[in-house]
Design a protein around this motif. Sequence first.
Motif, PDB file in Angstrom:
ATOM      1  N   GLN A 229       0.566  -2.840  -2.735  1.00 33.90           N
ATOM      2  CA  GLN A 229      -0.940  -2.867  -2.689  1.00 33.90           C
ATOM      3  C   GLN A 229      -1.553  -3.048  -1.552  1.00 33.90           C
ATOM      4  O   GLN A 229      -2.484  -2.395  -1.375  1.00 33.90           O
ATOM      5  CB  GLN A 229      -1.355  -4.171  -3.652  1.00 33.90           C
ATOM      6  CG  GLN A 229      -0.851  -3.822  -5.364  1.00 33.90           C
ATOM      7  CD  GLN A 229      -1.730  -2.544  -5.923  1.00 33.90           C
ATOM      8  OE1 GLN A 229      -2.799  -2.090  -5.572  1.00 33.90           O
ATOM      9  NE2 GLN A 229      -0.839  -1.800  -6.355  1.00 33.90           N
ATOM     10  N   THR A 230      -0.888  -3.964  -0.657  1.00 36.17           N
ATOM     11  CA  THR A 230      -1.647  -4.204   0.591  1.00 36.17           C
ATOM     12  C   THR A 230      -1.482  -2.977   1.512  1.00 36.17           C
ATOM     13  O   THR A 230      -2.392  -2.515   2.195  1.00 36.17           O
ATOM     14  CB  THR A 230      -0.827  -5.391   1.280  1.00 36.17           C
ATOM     15  OG1 THR A 230      -1.012  -6.654   0.456  1.00 36.17           O
ATOM     16  CG2 THR A 230      -1.462  -5.760   2.758  1.00 36.17           C
ATOM     17  N   GLY A 231      -0.062  -2.366   1.516  1.00 33.48           N
ATOM     18  CA  GLY A 231       0.156  -1.110   2.371  1.00 33.48           C
ATOM     19  C   GLY A 231      -1.174   0.196   1.686  1.00 33.48           C
ATOM     20  O   GLY A 231      -1.456   0.750   2.683  1.00 33.48           O
ATOM     21  N   LYS A 232      -1.250   0.271   0.446  1.00 34.39           N
ATOM     22  CA  LYS A 232      -2.038   1.217  -0.029  1.00 34.39           C
ATOM     23  C   LYS A 232      -3.427   0.851   0.453  1.00 34.39           C
ATOM     24  O   LYS A 232      -4.366   1.548   0.918  1.00 34.39           O
ATOM     25  CB  LYS A 232      -2.161   1.387  -1.402  1.00 34.39           C
ATOM     26  CG  LYS A 232      -0.848   2.055  -1.937  1.00 34.39           C
ATOM     27  CD  LYS A 232      -0.719   1.726  -3.384  1.00 34.39           C
ATOM     28  CE  LYS A 232       0.734   2.432  -3.999  1.00 34.39           C
ATOM     29  NZ  LYS A 232       0.422   2.259  -5.457  1.00 34.39           N
ATOM     30  N   ALA A 233      -3.824  -0.464   0.485  1.00 37.03           N
ATOM     31  CA  ALA A 233      -5.393  -0.784   0.949  1.00 37.03           C
ATOM     32  C   ALA A 233      -5.483  -0.403   2.505  1.00 37.03           C
ATOM     33  O   ALA A 233      -6.339   0.091   2.957  1.00 37.03           O
ATOM     34  CB  ALA A 233      -5.578  -2.186   0.674  1.00 37.03           C
ATOM     35  N   ARG A 234      -4.342  -0.783   3.184  1.00 40.59           N
ATOM     36  CA  ARG A 234      -4.438  -0.286   4.669  1.00 40.59           C
ATOM     37  C   ARG A 234      -4.674   1.198   4.818  1.00 40.59           C
ATOM     38  O   ARG A 234      -5.525   1.502   5.717  1.00 40.59           O
ATOM     39  CB  ARG A 234      -3.106  -0.810   5.325  1.00 40.59           C
ATOM     40  CG  ARG A 234      -2.915  -2.632   5.675  1.00 40.59           C
ATOM     41  CD  ARG A 234      -1.781  -2.544   6.420  1.00 40.59           C
ATOM     42  NE  ARG A 234      -0.726  -1.844   6.204  1.00 40.59           N
ATOM     43  CZ  ARG A 234       0.274  -2.516   5.637  1.00 40.59           C
ATOM     44  NH1 ARG A 234       0.083  -3.778   5.234  1.00 40.59           N
ATOM     45  NH2 ARG A 234       1.170  -1.878   5.379  1.00 40.59           N
ATOM     46  N   THR A 235      -4.039   1.937   4.209  1.00 39.39           N
ATOM     47  CA  THR A 235      -4.070   3.252   4.271  1.00 39.39           C
ATOM     48  C   THR A 235      -5.477   3.682   4.164  1.00 39.39           C
ATOM     49  O   THR A 235      -6.112   4.745   4.812  1.00 39.39           O
ATOM     50  CB  THR A 235      -3.357   4.175   3.314  1.00 39.39           C
ATOM     51  OG1 THR A 235      -1.714   3.753   3.837  1.00 39.39           O
ATOM     52  CG2 THR A 235      -3.431   5.580   3.372  1.00 39.39           C
TER      53      THR A 235
END
Length: 491
Positions: free
Chosen positions: A156-162
């Motif tokens: 979830q954090t990685g997708k938000a960063r993207t």
Amino acid sequence: MKPLPAPSASGVRITGDHYQWLIAWAGCLILLRENTTRAANPVISVGVEADGAGKLDDVVLQRRTPPHTYTQVKYAVGSATPVNEEYLTNPSPAGGPSILEKIARAWRTLSADNIRVDLALVTNRAPDPGDPLIAGRDARTQLLLPKAADGGPRSQTGKARTRWAQNAGLNEEELHDLLSCLRFDLSRDLPHVQEQLQFLMAATGLRHDDQAINDGANWVAQQVRNGHRTITLDMVEAAVDTLKLKTGPARAVLSIATLKPDPVAGEADHTIDWVDRFETSSEFTKRRPLAPSTWTQLQEDIEAAPAHLPGGTAISVTGSIRLAPAFLTGTAFRMVTGADLAVLQRGQLWITHDRYDTDWHPTVAEHAVGQGEDLAVAVNMTVRADHLTQDVLDYLRDQHTPVSTLLVLTPPTGPKDGSIPDSRAANALAVGIRDTLRRATRITPRIHLFLACPMGLALLLGHRWNRLRPTVVYEDVRSAQGYEAAFTVEA
């Protein structure tokens, strides 16, 4: 209290402007204090709606050498919209770039040629605890890193960063660089801003009442109306004279926090942050260091503080600490060193050099213990006398502490909230307590000290703790045993 009517559009705009002027006045105070105390890299000017700062131009602190601080100020009259991905990445009401995109554009310009910058979004909006990146914000640094960098691209954090990177027009490496210098200074409502200003004005040697705070903010507003986008030290010094704000010396600032993050730690000359090194996550139940951290390590940090402060003897102490660390801080800056300490105590500035007419001697009650040659002392300004006395006696007997007698010292008017009305009374009582104990401890090997008093009195008492015996200072840890030996100080 009846609820207020909904504000008009002009009322919201006026309040938002005043909020920005308060933030800018805080910058003026930092400018004045840092130059007076000869900080290593002081602020040299304050920009308000400054040229060349893009969308981070509301308040700019220009330092002698980078990093300079560029601040975007956002005020909201309501709390319906927290700071989260939606708030940061939605287009503006007119369909223009998002807040995040504007910040990213300004960052590219300001950090060109690898120039270091300090960026801040200051708002009274609260963080959204459900947002993957905002929820990881570090309350001490106000940065989203390091937690924003956790997790792979499918998390979830990685997708938000993207999504953030795409909205900002950055790649993820650039987003990481932006987040490494972008502080999210959130939940800064008006009372919180005014509390910070009260401390900054006191630390700068100025009047710090509500009228003085508003006078400073209104002066900033007048400079903006007059077309002055850059405020210099000479201008601030002239304003202090014109507004008749000066009351004392500007002070170096020492921040010590063990219970909750200190909101003015960023302006401190030296910071001791032990919030995460004390037990529990609640500021109301933090009582002792969390292993492997120890009281001895905290004592070493506090006693080393004088070497980390700029020249001069006037010092303001801020932060959230219990009584034993406050007393120890006073002993680290004892009167014999020439130090002059100040601390805000319920809106009043208590200063160790405040003069008073006569000593205020405590009432003394003596209780036999008969377990050794040391002397136990309980300084009780606030707790019902029989309750504290019994608690300390029970502890001494349970722990077989080698004391002969317990002395319980109370104010002449009896222990209660507000028993010490002001700084002068606190100094008079600190001297009265010290002198009483000098007489009582002439042949005592050691003192065991228990405190139930305002934090300011503990600081003032430690400051005057000289020509006494070696002292073990106890903290009320609210455990089965009641107290715990925290520090041992030479006196």
